[in-house]
Design an enzyme around this catalytic site. Sequence first.
Site, PDB file in Angstrom:
ATOM      1  N   LYS A   4       0.823  -1.213   0.000  1.00 53.25           N
ATOM      2  CA  LYS A   4       0.000   0.000   0.000  1.00 53.25           C
ATOM      3  C   LYS A   4       0.859   1.267   0.000  1.00 53.25           C
ATOM      4  O   LYS A   4       0.436   2.310  -0.475  1.00 53.25           O
ATOM      5  CB  LYS A   4      -0.985  -0.015   1.154  1.00 53.25           C
TER       6      LYS A   4
HETATM    7  C1  PLP Z   1      -4.379  -4.523   1.052  1.00 55.45           C
HETATM    8  C2  PLP Z   1      -3.610  -5.785   0.925  1.00 55.45           C
HETATM    9  C3  PLP Z   1      -3.945  -6.776  -0.028  1.00 55.45           C
HETATM   10  C4  PLP Z   1      -5.157  -6.656  -0.927  1.00 55.45           C
HETATM   11  O1  PLP Z   1      -5.044  -5.631  -1.872  1.00 55.45           O
HETATM   12  P1  PLP Z   1      -6.345  -5.069  -2.619  1.00 55.45           P
HETATM   13  O2  PLP Z   1      -5.881  -3.907  -3.385  1.00 55.45           O
HETATM   14  O3  PLP Z   1      -7.318  -4.739  -1.536  1.00 55.45           O
HETATM   15  O4  PLP Z   1      -6.835  -6.187  -3.476  1.00 55.45           O
HETATM   16  C5  PLP Z   1      -3.153  -7.892  -0.124  1.00 55.45           C
HETATM   17  N1  PLP Z   1      -2.082  -8.061   0.677  1.00 55.45           N
HETATM   18  C6  PLP Z   1      -1.726  -7.143   1.612  1.00 55.45           C
HETATM   19  C7  PLP Z   1      -0.545  -7.403   2.474  1.00 55.45           C
HETATM   20  C8  PLP Z   1      -2.477  -5.975   1.759  1.00 55.45           C
HETATM   21  O5  PLP Z   1      -2.115  -5.058   2.691  1.00 55.45           O
END
Ligand code: PLP
Length: 472
Positions: free
Chosen positions: A113
């Site tokens: 993120k």
């Molecule tokens: C947020 C997240 C996901 C999922 O990503 P999306 O964009 O919601 O599909 C997968 N793995 C981790 C570690 C995350 O923080």
Amino acid sequence: MKYVSTRGGLTPTEFSDILLEGLAPDGGLSMPSILPRIDSATLEVWRRLSYAELATEILSLFISDIPKSDIRALCEKTYNSANFNSEEIVPLKKINDKITLVGLSEGPTLAFKDMAMQFLGNIFEYVLAKRNTSLNILGATSGDTGSAAEYALRGKKGVQVFMLSPYGRMSDFQRAQMFSLADQNIHNLSVKGVFDDCQDIVKALANDLAFKEKYHLGAVNSINFARIVAQVVYYFWAWLRATKDGAQRISITVPTGNFGNILAGHIARQMGLPIKRLVLATNENNVLEEFFRTGIYRPRGAEQTYKTSSPSMDISKASNFERFVYDLMHQDGAKVKALWDELADKGYFDLSEEKHRFEPEFGFLSGTSNHQDRLNTIKAVYEESGIIIDPHTADGVKVALENLHEGVPMLVLETALPLKFADTIKEAIGVEPALPEHLSELMELPQHLTVMDNDVAQVRAYLQVHIQADDK
Ligand SMILES: *Cc1c(COP(=O)(O)O)cnc(C)c1O
């Protein structure tokens, strides 16, 4: 580039306007009115660029109301080795002959993120300064999204962050990561309740429109299109690093929750990036896997959402999925609106008649994994390569192995580092991942938080004290 709503009701809007908004006024999500197409000659030119340069090229295709020189400055401020623990920003790591990881977790909170959120922080500050206004981000977190937002917005002018988290329910590492921030504009509100209580408080305050306006409240949720477009960049980067010439296609597996990460891959593919297949991986919460297998989309409630050992994917209502359905429906907003009306009515919609298009037209395949699969995969990868992967990446690797095709390299997006999920790693391989050197002091730092009752009024009062009200 102008933006329209997936439900057809938004008059075309500039990027800076959708940046600070949530849903479009008609309840839909903003999407580019037409996608830029990238030809193979351009891709070859892009092979020589650094990550920040590549981001500048791609983001400026989507942002037409900010001068490219300013976008360049924002990208350089974001994608550098002071923010990311790798000169390359996104390193590719081969785990065996079949699979290569795309390292998206070198940012300050050790998860993917950061890739988009770090850019969002800088562009928020830029647009707020231009408009001579301010914004107060109010959010709830069970750990991960909140810390990515705080690290993105710490010290930024014109922005304050008020992040609610459940008191006593985060890991030592998550607490150290969030609460050690000492920036004046970061407020950690630790609520005596569970994550859902935190979220209910945020909803109650955000739904009070007069209050929201008076105190300039906003959010940094996963539907923000700036986050999606910043994620498009690393699909291009990964292809450029994994191939030698423009004719070569690769497949990419993406661990999925809100459909945000893989949507960026879909957009990159629609722009002409030679991606053969986009493989969607879920954990036990397999609403999206079910859709790509059956054509039926049936979101589930909180009581049917399992708590798993890949917790950031414990999502049963994927907030970005509507953007894919918009493309599936040939960008017909009226049809998308009808589907979401049907969803509200019946609890599901059925696109099984379109199923034959999912793979040939969009490259989509899907698969699912469970706790035992994650443990097995973490162990197998560790024994084979010495690399420790986190449980979310393990969901991806498990599903990737089921979808290999001769002659097509398979990449898996590494969405977090294992350190954040030490218990599961220990269960899988018997050892805990080490704290990276650059974080060795984190656990010792003083922590800053305000503990509160599970009470909307207390949170409201805190905001009133810390935000200068807008009385116009
Ligand atoms: C947020 C997240 C996901 C999922 O990503 P999306 O964009 O919601 O599909 C997968 N793995 C981790 C570690 C995350 O923080």
